[in-house]
Write a protein that holds these residues in place. Structure first.
Motif, PDB file in Angstrom:
ATOM      1  N   UNK A  75       0.800  -1.226   0.000  1.00 39.56           N
ATOM      2  CA  UNK A  75       0.000   0.000   0.000  1.00 39.56           C
ATOM      3  C   UNK A  75       0.823   1.262   0.000  1.00 39.56           C
ATOM      4  N   UNK A  76       2.079   1.160   0.448  1.00 42.61           N
ATOM      5  CA  UNK A  76       2.956   2.327   0.485  1.00 42.61           C
ATOM      6  C   UNK A  76       3.799   2.444  -0.782  1.00 42.61           C
ATOM      7  N   UNK A  77       3.575   1.538  -1.736  1.00 42.26           N
ATOM      8  CA  UNK A  77       4.319   1.580  -2.987  1.00 42.26           C
ATOM      9  C   UNK A  77       5.636   0.839  -2.952  1.00 42.26           C
ATOM     10  N   UNK A  78       5.906   0.120  -1.849  1.00 36.17           N
ATOM     11  CA  UNK A  78       7.146  -0.630  -1.708  1.00 36.17           C
ATOM     12  C   UNK A  78       6.988  -2.007  -2.358  1.00 36.17           C
ATOM     13  N   UNK A  79       7.925  -2.364  -3.248  1.00 34.80           N
ATOM     14  CA  UNK A  79       7.839  -3.657  -3.924  1.00 34.80           C
ATOM     15  C   UNK A  79       8.122  -4.790  -2.952  1.00 34.80           C
ATOM     16  N   UNK A  80       7.319  -5.856  -3.057  1.00 37.80           N
ATOM     17  CA  UNK A  80       7.578  -7.055  -2.264  1.00 37.80           C
ATOM     18  C   UNK A  80       8.810  -7.775  -2.830  1.00 37.80           C
ATOM     19  N   UNK A  81       9.636  -8.378  -1.971  1.00 30.05           N
ATOM     20  CA  UNK A  81      10.784  -9.146  -2.458  1.00 30.05           C
ATOM     21  C   UNK A  81      10.307 -10.262  -3.386  1.00 30.05           C
ATOM     22  N   UNK A  82      10.894 -10.326  -4.571  1.00 24.81           N
ATOM     23  CA  UNK A  82      10.365 -11.269  -5.555  1.00 24.81           C
ATOM     24  C   UNK A  82      11.414 -11.651  -6.587  1.00 24.81           C
ATOM     25  N   UNK A  83      11.105 -12.766  -7.269  1.00 24.56           N
ATOM     26  CA  UNK A  83      11.770 -13.130  -8.513  1.00 24.56           C
ATOM     27  C   UNK A  83      10.703 -13.032  -9.589  1.00 24.56           C
ATOM     28  N   UNK A  84      10.937 -12.196 -10.578  1.00 27.95           N
ATOM     29  CA  UNK A  84       9.944 -11.934 -11.618  1.00 27.95           C
ATOM     30  C   UNK A  84      10.265 -12.796 -12.833  1.00 27.95           C
ATOM     31  N   UNK A  85       9.296 -13.618 -13.239  1.00 30.95           N
ATOM     32  CA  UNK A  85       9.506 -14.562 -14.337  1.00 30.95           C
ATOM     33  C   UNK A  85       8.408 -14.395 -15.378  1.00 30.95           C
TER      34      UNK A  85
END
Length: 486
Positions: A75-85
């Motif tokens: 909600x604050x615009x912070x990206x969740x830790x992720x691997x984008x595939x």
């Protein structure tokens, strides 16, 4: 679970890393409600919902990394830790394949064995998987699917339960099209492959039974030359798969007079107990013979018992231990010929986890066999995914119900109306043959009509929901009236 760092996950899946490279999840989930501390949450698009909408919920429950197809922010615009595939499901498969490779390599370096067994077929996969896992568990750490995890998501989730201490990995393989089993086999590289039968389940999606045979045979095509293909010789389409594999073929048969020496795994002198449990002499390669007295219900389970015995033999388990385990095991998964005795004398057999023409016929024959001297009920819903054969197959089932002299037939839902019509046309009418539009209407009929001593079978495809109706009817007669159906 084999541990992967976020950096390794990105490398294996050819993804873009948007997290701490050293982050190491301890489990993998595809349902945000199952996330726990340290989980990797796989966000996969679906027909009803998009997993990306539940990334926040997964992290709220403790997930530390997501496998996603696009960035997701809080909600604050912070990206969740992720691997984008590009494709999260295919990325899961790539991780699973690497997990199997690492387990096999580590155990080989330590001089330890690791055996992967794949099981496919139009019916009986889950029962056979449960039986085989039960045998193997006494001889080493064994991992097998939860329920019927058998597709492109379920197989990786099963693999993720395995670790370096795993001795046996049992994989159930389902398919709704050509190429699906080939893909799954490429992930897990099975050493032993079991093919139970080629039926008409999903015939509509496959475009015919012959295409189903093509798809199921992909398992034996994937086996290595040193592997073993365990084939049901009582099914001509499965028997023909012997020419499609470089592996050793180990055939099994419940028809010793026909199979003869071509089937080293045989069921001889098959009988049913008063409770409908199959008993037989199990013959294994080399003439080894052992008595099996199964706790499963129905003669159709003989093929599943033989398949499990053949696979266990191929894995090196002694015959006497195979027979002892098969005799000791009852049904491990729910809604597969699940028997409940109500206090008022009504017996419920809930076999409504799934249905196709072959399994429907087998269940009805079991109902007729068990019901001698009792009033029998067949409570039936639709068999789905039959394509243009749907009306013909439902009509055949309705005719069979009447010819088996089953006392009462209750058909539920418009998709199964051809079954009801055929039973009426065959000579069953009045209160012998009933039709209900909905599960709730069927419940009211059964609640008022069942009598002590009745034997009731519930059977339908999974999504019809008759398994829940069976559970409701199986409750004691003292259960609160009017309580909602599940």
């Amino acid at each position: 679970m084999i541990a992967f760092t976020a950096a390794e996950i990105a490398e294996i899946t050819h993804g873009r890393l948007a997290a701490d490279p050293g982050l190491t999840p301890g489990s993998v989930v595809t349902d945000s409600r199952e996330a726990t501390a340290g989980s990797l949450y796989v966000a996969k698009p679906g027909e009803a919902a998009d997993g990306h909408d539940f990334v926040a919920a997964a992290f709220d429950r403790g997930a530390v990394l997501a496998l996603v197809q696009h960035d997701v922010a809080d909600g604050a615009g912070q990206l969740y830790p992720a691997v984008v595939v590009e494709d999260s499901v295919l990325a899961m498969g790539a991780l699973a394949a690497e997990a199997v490779r690492r387990i096999r390599a580590r155990r080989a370096d330590a001089g330890q064995s690791f055996t992967v067994i794949g099981i496919t077929g139009s019916a009986g996969k889950t029962t056979t998987k449960d039986l085989l896992a039960g045998i193997l568990a006494g001889h080493g750490e064994t991992v097998s699917p939860q329920g019927s995890y058998n597709g492109e998501v379920g197989v990786p989730l099963t693999v993720f339960k395995a670790g370096f201490d795993t001795r046996y990995l049992v994989i159930e393989m389902g398919a709704t099209g050509i190429g699906h089993i080939r893909y799954l086999a490429e992930l897990v590289r099975p050493d032993i492959g079991v093919v139970l039968g080629v039926g008409t389940a999903h015939a509509g999606e496959f475009g015919g039974v012959e295409n189903i045979a093509v798809a199921k045979g992909e398992l034996v095509e994937a086996l290595p030359a040193e592997g073993t293909a365990v084939l049901n010789l009582d099914d001509a389409r499965v028997s023909a798969m012997a020419s499609r594999t470089r592996a050793t073929v180990l055939g099994f048969s419940a028809q010793p007079d026909k199979a003869g020496e071509s089937a080293p795994v045989l069921a001889e002198d098959v009988e049913l107990s008063a409770g409908g449990n199959p008993e037989f002499e199990l013959r294994l390669p080399g003439g080894d013979r052992h008595h099996v007295a199964s706790q499963l219900i129905g003669a159709h389970h003989v093929a599943n018992l033989l398949a499990a015995a053949g696979a266990a033999h191929a894995a090196g388990i002694p015959g006497e231990q195979i027979a002892a385990s098969l005799s000791a095991q009852s049904a491990a998964s729910r809604w597969r010929m699940e028997r409940t005795e109500r206090p008022d004398g009504v017996t419920i057999i809930n076999d409504a986890y799934n249905a196709n023409p072959e399994s429907m016929r087998a269940a009805l024959r079991t109902l007729a066999d068990l019901g001698r001297g009792r009033r029998t009920w067949a409570v039936l819903g639709a068999m789905l995914e039959l394509g243009e054969d749907s009306i013909r197959e439902h009509t055949a089932v309705g005719t069979q119900v009447v010819r088996l002299n089953i006392s009462r037939l209750l058909v539920i839902g418009r998709e199964a109306r051809a079954l009801y019509v055929s039973a009426v046309n065959e000579g069953s009418w009045g209160d012998e043959c009933l039709f209900a539009e909905t599960v709730d209407e069927a419940y009211e009929i059964l609640r008022s009509a069942l009598e002590p001593g009745d034997l009731v079978l519930f059977k339908s495809s999974n999504s019809i929901g008759l398994r829940h109706l069976g559970d409701r009817i199986a409750l004691p007669a003292t259960a609160t009236e009017g309580s909602p159906l599940p």
